[in-house]
Design a protein around this motif. Structure first.
Motif, PDB file in Angstrom:
ATOM      1  N   ILE A 171      -7.696  94.355 -74.551  1.00 49.15           N
ATOM      2  CA  ILE A 171      -8.885  94.347 -75.402  1.00 49.15           C
ATOM      3  C   ILE A 171      -9.722  95.593 -75.135  1.00 49.15           C
ATOM      4  CG2 ILE A 171     -11.008  93.110 -75.983  1.00 49.15           C
ATOM      5  CD1 ILE A 171      -9.564  90.519 -75.368  1.00 49.15           C
ATOM      6  N   GLY A 172      -9.859  95.950 -73.859  1.00 49.96           N
ATOM      7  CA  GLY A 172     -10.568  97.159 -73.458  1.00 49.96           C
ATOM      8  C   GLY A 172      -9.686  98.001 -72.568  1.00 49.96           C
ATOM      9  N   ILE A 173     -10.299  98.897 -71.806  1.00 45.06           N
ATOM     10  CA  ILE A 173      -9.523  99.839 -70.997  1.00 45.06           C
ATOM     11  C   ILE A 173      -9.692  99.613 -69.496  1.00 45.06           C
ATOM     12  CG2 ILE A 173      -9.414 101.626 -72.764  1.00 45.06           C
ATOM     13  CD1 ILE A 173     -11.756 103.032 -71.352  1.00 45.06           C
ATOM     14  N   GLN A 174     -10.179  98.434 -69.103  1.00 41.67           N
ATOM     15  CA  GLN A 174     -10.207  98.104 -67.679  1.00 41.67           C
ATOM     16  C   GLN A 174      -8.774  97.868 -67.224  1.00 41.67           C
ATOM     17  OE1 GLN A 174     -11.688  94.320 -65.138  1.00 41.67           O
ATOM     18  NE2 GLN A 174     -13.287  95.254 -66.413  1.00 41.67           N
ATOM     19  N   PRO A 175      -8.298  98.574 -66.193  1.00 46.41           N
ATOM     20  CA  PRO A 175      -6.888  98.455 -65.775  1.00 46.41           C
ATOM     21  C   PRO A 175      -6.524  97.032 -65.355  1.00 46.41           C
ATOM     22  CG  PRO A 175      -7.910 100.384 -64.788  1.00 46.41           C
ATOM     23  CD  PRO A 175      -9.018  99.581 -65.416  1.00 46.41           C
TER      24      PRO A 175
END
Length: 280
Positions: A171-175
């Motif tokens: 959904i986002g770019i948090q690993p």
């Protein structure tokens, strides 16, 4: 679109000892993995250091159709074309790079490296297109490998990864641990020009569309709305960093959610190559 006779399909695997055949769509097997197939087109006039164009199929896995439709464009623009095949049994999650099953991003890197060795094409900066699930893969590949990407065109993705480090991937770019070694650097991927193409009739919440309440809330309820919102958000985040990156959004005339119709009626092939290779 009908290809000229010079762009007919050749389904046999090319022997390694023979020179690379030009002007014909070839089906190949990756040297390092005999199960991995891809299609390749080398233009007649394309010499060493040619650019590499990659087209990625959606969940219908219509890789042959992609290769046939784009071969004439590859010839016209003098670029080498790759159409990777991600079968469902080995790549059930290829749209999200491969959190389960095989890693589609790693396989694509191997294919591009092999093609560069075979043809003399330049693998340093890739030009990518994807349709539907393939477009999901392409923009996430850009996020993960910005140093390898020159430009991308997205054909009607069902939903997007947002440039938001507070939200976990995809959904986002948090690993996340499911795709180790992948880190997201927004300052780098926000510097890559992007064009989003969606059919003007592609406004149905069909069976393939992600209908989660989270995606509906963050991105909208249709592919048209989600595409527009994502382009606006990417542009906004780029401007915050002082980047004048190009983000385009276009509706394709008289086109529903169909790769074939978008190519035939919507002019998706022309728009794709005009954006990817504006200097040609």
């Amino acid at each position: 679109m009908l290809l000229p006779l010079s762009c007919t399909m050749a389904t046999s695997i090319v022997p390694r000892s023979k020179p690379m055949e030009r002007g014909v769509v070839l089906q190949r097997t990756l040297q390092m993995d005999s199960r991995q197939k891809y299609f390749l087109y080398v233009p007649r006039q394309g010499g060493n250091a040619a650019k590499i164009f990659i087209t990625v199929h959606g969940i219908s896995r219509n890789v042959r159709e992609h290769a046939k439709e784009f071969a004439a464009y590859a010839e016209k623009y003098g670029v080498v074309m790759i159409a990777p095949y991600f079968p469902a049994d080995r790549f059930p999650d290829y749209q999200r790079l491969g959190r389960k099953g095989n890693r589609a991003d790693i396989v694509l890197n191997a294919i591009a490296s092999e093609v560069a060795q075979l043809t003399g094409a330049t693998p340093d900066k890739l030009y990518l297109f994807g349709y539907s699930g393939g477009a999901q893969f392409v923009h996430r590949y850009m996020f993960a490998y910005p140093e390898r990407v020159a430009r991308i065109v997205l054909g009607a993705p069902g939903w997007y990864t947002l440039p938001d480090a507070s939200l976990k991937f995809p959904i986002g770019i948090q690993p996340v641990q499911s795709i180790p070694q992948v880190q997201f650097n927004s300052a780098r991927f926000l510097n890559i020009p992007v064009c989003v193409l969606v059919g003007e009739k592609d406004n149905r919440r069909d069976a393939e569309l992600n209908k989660s309440t989270t995606i509906d809330r963050l991105q909208g309820k249709t592919r048209i709305e989600r595409g527009r919102r994502w382009v606006e958000e990417m542009s906004y985040q780029a401007r915050l960093l002082g980047l004048p990156t190009t983000y385009d959004f276009h509706l394709l005339p008289d086109s529903p959610h169909s790769f074939a119709i978008s190519m035939e009626r919507g002019g998706m092939g022309e728009r794709t190559f005009d954006f990817l290779f504006p200097e040609s």
